[in-house]
Design a protein around this motif. Structure first.
Motif, PDB file in Angstrom:
ATOM      1  N   LEU B  15      70.488  39.442  70.603  1.00 59.09           N
ATOM      2  CA  LEU B  15      71.179  38.683  69.573  1.00 59.09           C
ATOM      3  C   LEU B  15      72.474  39.405  69.230  1.00 59.09           C
ATOM      4  O   LEU B  15      72.476  40.594  68.965  1.00 59.09           O
ATOM      5  CB  LEU B  15      70.281  38.600  68.326  1.00 59.09           C
ATOM      6  N   VAL B  16      73.562  38.680  69.263  1.00 57.38           N
ATOM      7  CA  VAL B  16      74.831  39.244  68.839  1.00 57.38           C
ATOM      8  C   VAL B  16      75.367  38.334  67.745  1.00 57.38           C
ATOM      9  O   VAL B  16      75.515  37.132  67.943  1.00 57.38           O
ATOM     10  CB  VAL B  16      75.836  39.311  70.007  1.00 57.38           C
ATOM     11  N   VAL B  17      75.583  38.897  66.562  1.00 56.54           N
ATOM     12  CA  VAL B  17      76.040  38.077  65.456  1.00 56.54           C
ATOM     13  C   VAL B  17      77.483  38.426  65.132  1.00 56.54           C
ATOM     14  O   VAL B  17      77.821  39.594  64.933  1.00 56.54           O
ATOM     15  CB  VAL B  17      75.144  38.261  64.212  1.00 56.54           C
ATOM     16  N   LYS B  18      78.306  37.419  65.119  1.00 54.84           N
ATOM     17  CA  LYS B  18      79.726  37.584  64.804  1.00 54.84           C
ATOM     18  C   LYS B  18      80.075  36.645  63.658  1.00 54.84           C
ATOM     19  O   LYS B  18      79.314  35.739  63.349  1.00 54.84           O
ATOM     20  CB  LYS B  18      80.560  37.231  66.038  1.00 54.84           C
ATOM     21  N   PRO B  19      81.243  36.889  63.022  1.00 57.17           N
ATOM     22  CA  PRO B  19      81.602  36.036  61.884  1.00 57.17           C
ATOM     23  C   PRO B  19      81.613  34.551  62.239  1.00 57.17           C
ATOM     24  O   PRO B  19      81.129  33.732  61.488  1.00 57.17           O
ATOM     25  CB  PRO B  19      82.995  36.515  61.511  1.00 57.17           C
ATOM     26  N   LYS B 282      75.697  28.967  58.617  1.00 52.12           N
ATOM     27  CA  LYS B 282      75.905  30.409  58.775  1.00 52.12           C
ATOM     28  C   LYS B 282      76.147  31.120  57.447  1.00 52.12           C
ATOM     29  O   LYS B 282      75.709  32.241  57.259  1.00 52.12           O
ATOM     30  CB  LYS B 282      77.070  30.675  59.724  1.00 52.12           C
ATOM     31  N   SER B 283      76.863  30.488  56.578  1.00 53.71           N
ATOM     32  CA  SER B 283      77.152  31.224  55.336  1.00 53.71           C
ATOM     33  C   SER B 283      77.100  30.340  54.104  1.00 53.71           C
ATOM     34  O   SER B 283      77.743  30.628  53.115  1.00 53.71           O
ATOM     35  CB  SER B 283      78.518  31.900  55.443  1.00 53.71           C
ATOM     36  N   ASP B 286      76.561  31.661  50.460  1.00 57.24           N
ATOM     37  CA  ASP B 286      77.612  32.217  49.613  1.00 57.24           C
ATOM     38  C   ASP B 286      78.205  31.174  48.674  1.00 57.24           C
ATOM     39  O   ASP B 286      78.827  31.513  47.686  1.00 57.24           O
ATOM     40  CB  ASP B 286      78.736  32.789  50.472  1.00 57.24           C
ATOM     41  N   SER B 287      78.047  29.902  49.026  1.00 51.28           N
ATOM     42  CA  SER B 287      78.714  28.903  48.206  1.00 51.28           C
ATOM     43  C   SER B 287      77.744  27.939  47.534  1.00 51.28           C
ATOM     44  O   SER B 287      78.133  27.184  46.679  1.00 51.28           O
ATOM     45  CB  SER B 287      79.710  28.113  49.056  1.00 51.28           C
TER      46      SER B 287
END
Lengths: 428, 288
Positions: B15-19, B282-283, B286-287
């Motif tokens: 697994l490679v997690v990037k922004p 993914k994010s 945060d919101s």
């Protein structure tokens, strides 16, 4: 091929302070406009480091920045730091509940995160149904859960209630069942966030034991906690986060010590500004210090030396009967003991007072001690006039050559009083 | 970083997690790996909802029956709206059954992020698991309600000669697929938008109500002039519902042109929605 199972490089996470989560509509447009022209995100270059006590100039804050470290297979890594240091953000990113703003990380093997026990438990479903549901949410297949079902129920100790809806459970039973499911996950990497701080003492012990088993099986654990004794007993290495960056990384014992002395506000001498001094309308603290038998302020002492804790305070009102008392903690924030002055009649009069309490030689263990000072009226009702927590500290140093034993490692315990031994030969 | 580049980095990382991930990283294999979770979620939907009820799953039949009674009274007996030559009760129960399937999927999938934020914030699993499980449980519910519909249908089939089933009935799964995919796409699109802008929750609530009237659930498309019909049929719900009515009764508008059009549009729409959903998942924590 290296042994690394997690590799984190330049990881960073930016948040926007204020109302909306990470951004505003106008900033969104600005971002989009920069991206459209092939430029870098304009908001990534600004942003303050994450120190909640200081007021920053920008609305954007780096909760995490430039995080670089790797974890080897089978290691148990503790992640420590004050509230707001970025521990949870790091866990959130590693468990993929949110994406990083920059950098990347790589993982080998199956990863499971335990940021909370009982995620997805449905109150109306029975224990049995919830075990399956929760297990599946945590990434187990139905067959895996079925194989381990008996073990899980056994570990939780709620066998009798397994077909009762979990909303009828006591909170302890709920947590036990939830942790039992989580404990039987078999990922190569396990991320744990302070879930151990639940349940009764017996169950906590069971959980710690289970965590040790997990790491014993060659699996990797990332463990976030404020409980330094748990970190101490479980982790081989520690990452100390401060204001969103890695402050230091290394052996658990060393890092825990750095952390505790770094984050402590305690000093060896303190004088309060009258406007902010702890106190109420009856009494107020003026100053405090650690002294040796000659009256000099000290920040460290030998174990076979006596130490005085001195503090001055002012009684502002007649008619109460305040008694000074001392609270002693060791470096891992464990309560060592409390000492209380005699009930002196003249303390009820207005005026400034000084109290010194002497801790005898050969009582404290080696290491750091933190002191809290209080003034309390005990009767007719208990009334605390001030309690200055963690204000003073002293480092106790031991001259090991003076020990009565050839054992030269640190002896455990919050105190180490010199006791008399009587050993007699009963028969030859 | 410097020394990292000197050593040959040929390790295999799972697994490679990037922004940001590329636009089309739709990992269906990952969703498939969580098929047990999907099925358990479906099971949860059914067991949890009827706990502590006396009638239990019978509620699934009570609601369409009563609504049909009201509709028959209001729209047919009082307002005397046409039902295209289909017995009014059958017409309304038919409209109800399939519309409810669509609206159910839409309403529930549109809350994916908001209502599951507690779980999503703590554990990672492919977020699409949730809307998929909703569509499957709605489909099962639809299956049961179709049994009720069949009871009425058979009654009218044997007592009147107004019903003429067509061979296009064999395509029923296709109509249901279009309806399901359309509501799923719309739902996950809404759920992605609502994580940032809650305005969409308000919009959706009355949009679903209005859409019911724009989807000809309580009156037939044939009520309108041909010009209006041609526009309405571009609505996937209308063309599918009309196709179902036609297949079952021989009354209604059936058009290969519109059906293939909505099939195409629905799947393009699905791809767009899934891409947006994936970017949001993914994010969104945060919101939200």
């Amino acid at each position: 091929m290296s042994n690394k199972v997690i590799e984190i490089s330049n990881l960073g996470k930016q948040y926007r302070l204020g109302q909306v989560g990470t951004t505003t509509l106008s900033d969104d447009f600005k971002r989009w406009w920069y991206a459209f022209r092939g430029k870098e995100d304009p908001f990534l270059i600004i942003g303050d480091t994450n120190d909640r006590t200081k007021k920053g100039s920008s609305d954007y804050v780096w909760a995490l920045k430039d995080i670089n470290f790797s974890v080897n297979k089978g290691e148990v890594i503790g992640i420590i730091g004050k509230n707001g240091a970025g521990k949870s953000t790091l866990l959130k990113i590693l468990s993929r509940t949110t994406a990083p703003t920059m950098g990347e990380y790589k993982i080998k093997g199956r990863i499971a995160s335990l940021l909370e026990v009982g995620t997805g438990f449905h109150p109306d479903l029975t224990g049995r149904e919830n075990v399956f549901l929760n297990g599946a949410i945590l990434g187990m297949t139905k067959a895996e859960i079925r194989n381990k079902f008996d073990e899980i129920v056994d570990f939780s100790g709620v066998e009798r209630y397994i077909d009762t809806p979990v909303k009828r459970y006591s909170s302890g039973m709920y947590v036990r069942l939830a942790f039992a499911v989580a404990a039987h996950l078999e990922p190569e990497i396990l991320i744990v966030d302070e879930v151990l701080a639940v349940g009764d003492a017996e169950f906590q012990k069971k959980c710690l034991g289970k965590m040790k088993d997990v790491s014993g099986n060659g699996r990797t654990v990332l463990f976030v906690s404020h409980n330094m004794s748990a970190v101490n007993s479980l982790c081989t290495r520690c990452v100390y986060l401060k204001n969103g960056t890695v402050y230091s990384i290394g052996d658990t014992a060393k890092i825990v010590e750095t952390y505790l002395s770094n984050e402590s506000n305690a000093e060896s001498c303190k004088v309060w500004d009258p406007s902010v001094a702890p106190g109420d309308s009856v009494a107020r603290i003026i100053s405090a210090r650690v002294t040796d038998d000659k009256g000099l302020t000290i920040d460290h002492m030998l174990r076979d030396q006596k130490v005085g804790i001195e503090f001055e305070y002012e009684v502002l009102q007649e008619g109460h009967w305040p008694i000074p008392n001392l609270h002693v903690f060791n470096g891992s924030e464990e309560y060592a003991f409390v000492s209380v002055e005699n009930e002196l009649e003249y303390l009820s009069k207005k005026g400034k007072y000084r109290s010194v309490v002497w801790i005898p030689a050969d009582l404290l263990n080696d290491g750091r001690y933190v002191f809290g000072l209080a003034l309390t009226t005990m009767k007719p009702n208990v009334n605390v006039h001030f309690y200055a927590e963690n204000v003073l500290q002293v480092e106790v140093i031991e001259d090991i050559s003076k020990r009565n034993t050839s054992y030269n490692q640190r002896l455990p315990g919050v105190v180490r009083p010199q006791l008399n031994w009587e050993t007699t030969l009963l028969s030859d | 970083m410097a020394d990292m580049k000197t050593e040959p980095d040929e390790e295999h990382w799972d697994l490679v997690v990037k922004p940001k991930s590329s636009l089309f990283t739709l990992n269906l294999a990952e969703v498939w790996a969580y098929k047990d979770l999907i099925m358990l979620m479906v099971k949860r939907d059914f067991t949890a909802i009827y706990k502590q009820t006396v009638l239990g799953p019978l509620w699934m039949f009570v609601q369409p029956l009563f609504t049909t009674a009201i509709y028959t009274f209001t729209f047919s007996t009082s307002a005397k709206l046409s039902t295209d030559g289909i017995p009014p009760i059958l017409f309304y129960i038919m409209g109800q059954t399939f519309w409810n399937y669509f609206a159910d999927c839409l309403n529930k999938t549109s809350g994916t992020f908001i209502s599951n934020s507690a779980v999503f914030g703590k554990v990672y699993f492919p977020r699409l698991v949730m809307p998929f499980s909703v569509v499957i449980s709605s489909l099962i519910k639809l299956g049961l309600q179709i049994l009720l519909l069949m009871a009425f249908y058979l009654y009218y089939y044997f007592t009147t000669d107004q019903l003429h089933p067509q061979w296009t009935l064999a395509l029923l799964p296709a109509y249901l697929l279009i309806l399901g995919v359309f509501s799923l796409s719309l739902g996950i699109l809404f759920s992605s938008f609502t994580t940032k802008y809650r305005d969409f929750t308000f919009l959706l609530t009355f949009a679903v109500q209005l859409l019911m009237f724009a989807s000809c659930v309580v009156f037939p498309v044939s009520m309108y002039s041909e010009k209006v019909q041609n526009i309405l049929m571009y609505n996937p719900v209308v063309s599918c519902m009309e196709a179902i009515k036609y297949s079952l009764t021989g009354h209604g508008l059936f058009s290969w042109y519109y059906l293939s059009f909505v099939l195409l549009v629905t799947f393009i729409f699905l791809i767009i929605s899934v891409v947006i959903f994936n970017r949001t998942e993914k994010s969104f924590m945060d919101s939200v």
